[in-house]
Design a protein around this motif. Sequence first.
Motif, PDB file in Angstrom:
ATOM      1  N   TRP A 102       0.848  -1.204   0.000  1.00  0.00           N
ATOM      2  CA  TRP A 102       0.000   0.000   0.000  1.00  0.00           C
ATOM      3  C   TRP A 102       0.879   1.247   0.000  1.00  0.00           C
ATOM      4  O   TRP A 102       0.957   1.972   0.977  1.00  0.00           O
ATOM      5  CB  TRP A 102      -0.926   0.003   1.211  1.00  0.00           C
ATOM      6  N   TYR A 142      -0.858   4.667   0.843  1.00  0.00           N
ATOM      7  CA  TYR A 142      -1.202   4.736   2.270  1.00  0.00           C
ATOM      8  C   TYR A 142       0.029   5.087   3.101  1.00  0.00           C
ATOM      9  O   TYR A 142      -0.008   5.999   3.939  1.00  0.00           O
ATOM     10  CB  TYR A 142      -1.783   3.400   2.703  1.00  0.00           C
ATOM     11  N   LEU A 198     -13.301   5.598   1.311  1.00  0.00           N
ATOM     12  CA  LEU A 198     -12.368   4.479   1.529  1.00  0.00           C
ATOM     13  C   LEU A 198     -12.936   3.474   2.518  1.00  0.00           C
ATOM     14  O   LEU A 198     -12.746   2.252   2.369  1.00  0.00           O
ATOM     15  CB  LEU A 198     -11.024   5.020   2.025  1.00  0.00           C
ATOM     16  N   TYR A 252     -13.675  -0.466   1.201  1.00  0.00           N
ATOM     17  CA  TYR A 252     -12.927  -1.617   1.698  1.00  0.00           C
ATOM     18  C   TYR A 252     -13.666  -2.389   2.795  1.00  0.00           C
ATOM     19  O   TYR A 252     -13.063  -3.154   3.538  1.00  0.00           O
ATOM     20  CB  TYR A 252     -11.542  -1.171   2.185  1.00  0.00           C
ATOM     21  N   PHE A 285      -9.364   4.122   5.399  1.00  0.00           N
ATOM     22  CA  PHE A 285      -8.786   2.890   4.881  1.00  0.00           C
ATOM     23  C   PHE A 285      -8.260   2.007   6.016  1.00  0.00           C
ATOM     24  O   PHE A 285      -8.473   0.783   6.015  1.00  0.00           O
ATOM     25  CB  PHE A 285      -7.651   3.229   3.913  1.00  0.00           C
ATOM     26  N   ALA A 333     -11.023   0.219   7.910  1.00  0.00           N
ATOM     27  CA  ALA A 333     -11.710  -0.809   7.135  1.00  0.00           C
ATOM     28  C   ALA A 333     -10.816  -1.996   6.805  1.00  0.00           C
ATOM     29  O   ALA A 333     -11.272  -3.146   6.813  1.00  0.00           O
ATOM     30  CB  ALA A 333     -12.242  -0.194   5.838  1.00  0.00           C
ATOM     31  N   LYS A 334      -9.528  -1.735   6.528  1.00  0.00           N
ATOM     32  CA  LYS A 334      -8.673  -2.764   5.940  1.00  0.00           C
ATOM     33  C   LYS A 334      -7.536  -3.236   6.835  1.00  0.00           C
ATOM     34  O   LYS A 334      -7.136  -4.398   6.759  1.00  0.00           O
ATOM     35  CB  LYS A 334      -8.076  -2.206   4.633  1.00  0.00           C
TER      36      LYS A 334
END
Length: 259
Positions: free
Chosen positions: A10, A13, A70, A74, A132, A135-136
């Motif tokens: 990522w 990110y 985001l 995700y 993000f 969520a991920k």
Amino acid sequence: MLSGLPWDQWPLYASAIVFILGFGTIAFFFLLAISAPYGRHARDGWGPGIPAKPGWIVMEAPSPICFALLFFMYGGYTRAVPLILLGLWQLHYVYRAFIFPLRMRGGDKSKPLLTVALAFLFNIANGATNGFALAKLAPHLDNTWLSEPRFIAGLFVFFVGYFINHQSDAILRDLRKPGETGYKIPYGGAYRWVSAPNYLGEIIEWIGFAIAAWTLPGWAFAYFTACNLIPRALDHHRWYRDKFDDYPESRRAVIPHIL
């Protein structure tokens, strides 16, 4: 800490987190030396301007929008704890981006386009990385986290900061009657102790969010918030003391009895 970022998987990110931390550090030292050119500190020499109300909306809106985009992209909606944290983020930023600008006094003034552009870029990076991560990249935020002391303490700290922030904004709004201009000394609430309790409240809010989420972007944002707002609070404090001979001597800038 940064060596643990997922640079390969990522890269955007990871780069965004480095940007947030670096921007906060640079902003801290820059703002210690130079007052940010907005509100009572507005002055010429910062390039073209934009009306304050639309400028505020433009620079703040990316945070709730990018966070939600985001987050849902995700799959953050599948777990209760991330949904609660989404609610905290939107509680702050929907108000800050879309309601506060319409209620602010002096919204007909101009903001430097440069500061709006920088805030716009920052809020894209900050909203996206936090949404993000929840969520991920936060497997710890399952249902067991609902009883985790960090989550419970973080929620409490967040709402303490939220209350201080909103109460302080309300006191400022009520200082002037419609049609009045000029500045007055605010009293009441946390103004008993500090000159910028709205900034203090926001710092406390995001520390609480970072504790509750326990993610790197959450802590990066808390760090940035302190770096950005502490120098501004010091500017406000100096301005008040220079302008008002009867300004309360016992008040500090942003941390009661300390700073």
